[in-house]
Enzyme design. Sequence first.
Site, short mmCIF file in Angstrom:
data_model
loop_
_atom_site.label_atom_id
_atom_site.label_comp_id
_atom_site.label_asym_id
_atom_site.label_seq_id
_atom_site.Cartn_x
_atom_site.Cartn_y
_atom_site.Cartn_z
CE LYS A 1 -3.66 -2.43 -0.17
NZ LYS A 1 -3.12 -3.77 -0.18
CE1 TYR B 1 -8.87 -10.35 2.98
CE2 TYR B 1 -9.96 -10.28 5.12
CZ TYR B 1 -9.01 -9.80 4.24
OH TYR B 1 -8.20 -8.76 4.63
CE1 TYR C 1 -5.36 -9.23 1.08
CE2 TYR C 1 -4.53 -8.90 3.30
CZ TYR C 1 -5.49 -8.69 2.34
OH TYR C 1 -6.60 -7.94 2.63
C1 LIG Z 1 -0.21 -7.82 2.37
C2 LIG Z 1 -1.09 -7.65 1.19
N1 LIG Z 1 -0.76 -8.29 0.06
C3 LIG Z 1 -1.53 -8.19 -1.06
C4 LIG Z 1 -2.68 -7.45 -1.06
C5 LIG Z 1 -3.50 -7.41 -2.31
O1 LIG Z 1 -3.30 -6.24 -3.03
P1 LIG Z 1 -4.48 -5.62 -3.87
O2 LIG Z 1 -5.55 -5.27 -2.88
O3 LIG Z 1 -3.89 -4.46 -4.54
O4 LIG Z 1 -4.98 -6.64 -4.82
C6 LIG Z 1 -3.06 -6.75 0.10
C7 LIG Z 1 -4.30 -5.97 0.09
O5 LIG Z 1 -4.91 -5.63 1.03
C8 LIG Z 1 -2.25 -6.86 1.25
O6 LIG Z 1 -2.56 -6.22 2.40
#
Ligand SMILES: Cc1ncc(COP(=O)(O)O)c(C=O)c1O
Length: 328
Positions: free
Chosen positions: A49, A260, A286
């Site tokens: 982010k 999720y 993630y």
């Molecule tokens: C640690 C992490 N990796 C990957 C992502 C995924 O990225 P995006 O939301 O841009 O698809 C997020 C999103 O919240 C995240 O916090």
Amino acid sequence: MRIESRARFSLAQLPTPIEKLKSLSRELGGPGLMIKRDDQTGLALGGNKTRKLEFLVGQALEQGADTLVTAGAAQSNHCRQTAAAAARAGLRCELVLNGTKPELPNGNLLLDELLGARIHWAQRSEREGKLSEISDELRKQGSKPYVIPVGGSNGVGATGYVLAMMELAEQLKGMYRRVDHLIFASSSGGTQAGIVVGAKVIGFKGKLHGVSIDKDDSDGATYECELADIANETAKYVGFNAQFTAKDFNVLYDYLGGGYGVVSDLERAAIRLLASREGIMLDPVYTGRAMGALLDLIRKKAFRSDETVLFWHTGGAPALFAYAKDLI
Ligand SMILES: Cc1ncc(COP(=O)(O)O)c(C=O)c1O
């Protein structure tokens, strides 16, 4: 392209390192594995982010905003990084988090509080309404809110990942390395959309694999269409003349498990493997899932042993502490 002329507020320590995962590659018998450390972007424990927020905060300041408003899960990395970006830029921060206030904040939520964000709790279905309500209230009080979509995933935020691909191209050139596959977690889409636009900008020849963290493919190519919309918005924002469609996005949907934030053996094994072999911390939601996907693909011989796969670490490790019960 007019990416250089777009408003940008410096937040990240760039370039993030690229490391070889030598022990892991050896143990798995190939392919060659590398990791791009966007967990080390430097802003309040780092993550993907930061790159998006450089452009989002840039635009907020350009518009004269005094408050960043955004939303996410209780353990949202995006919200933690937004709170940190607001602190750096001298802005206030209002976060709408899913669920109800826990007795003791932990992980990202603890950091949100330490970073000085004002936290509002709402059920997920009421989130959009709550965001509008907060923004309207702020405007009534004479404030100027800047609302950031969930995950910072719009054309402005995804611009950070167009630049990230340009950064990657420079680094690989300096290392005399070619990457055949790039794999990363994909959820609200800004990262994947930016990477796909950036790949076209730099003429990247490898394959891109986004591991879906929470979207399923039951509605056909809904997520791919969303990705194409963000990519088109991004291309327009950076002045890159290209059109993207759902077909430009490769999303892997086989690793959703219980949904999720539901940690299973896939994430647990991946987190332990990277920690014990490489000293690298993944996260439970993630990157643990995305690395679990990569390890599964390697076991299924999806890559040749002479190929190179780059795993893009997108951060998230602060959530480990909030998921302790699921990890041991
Ligand atoms: C640690 C992490 N990796 C990957 C992502 C995924 O990225 P995006 O939301 O841009 O698809 C997020 C999103 O919240 C995240 O916090």
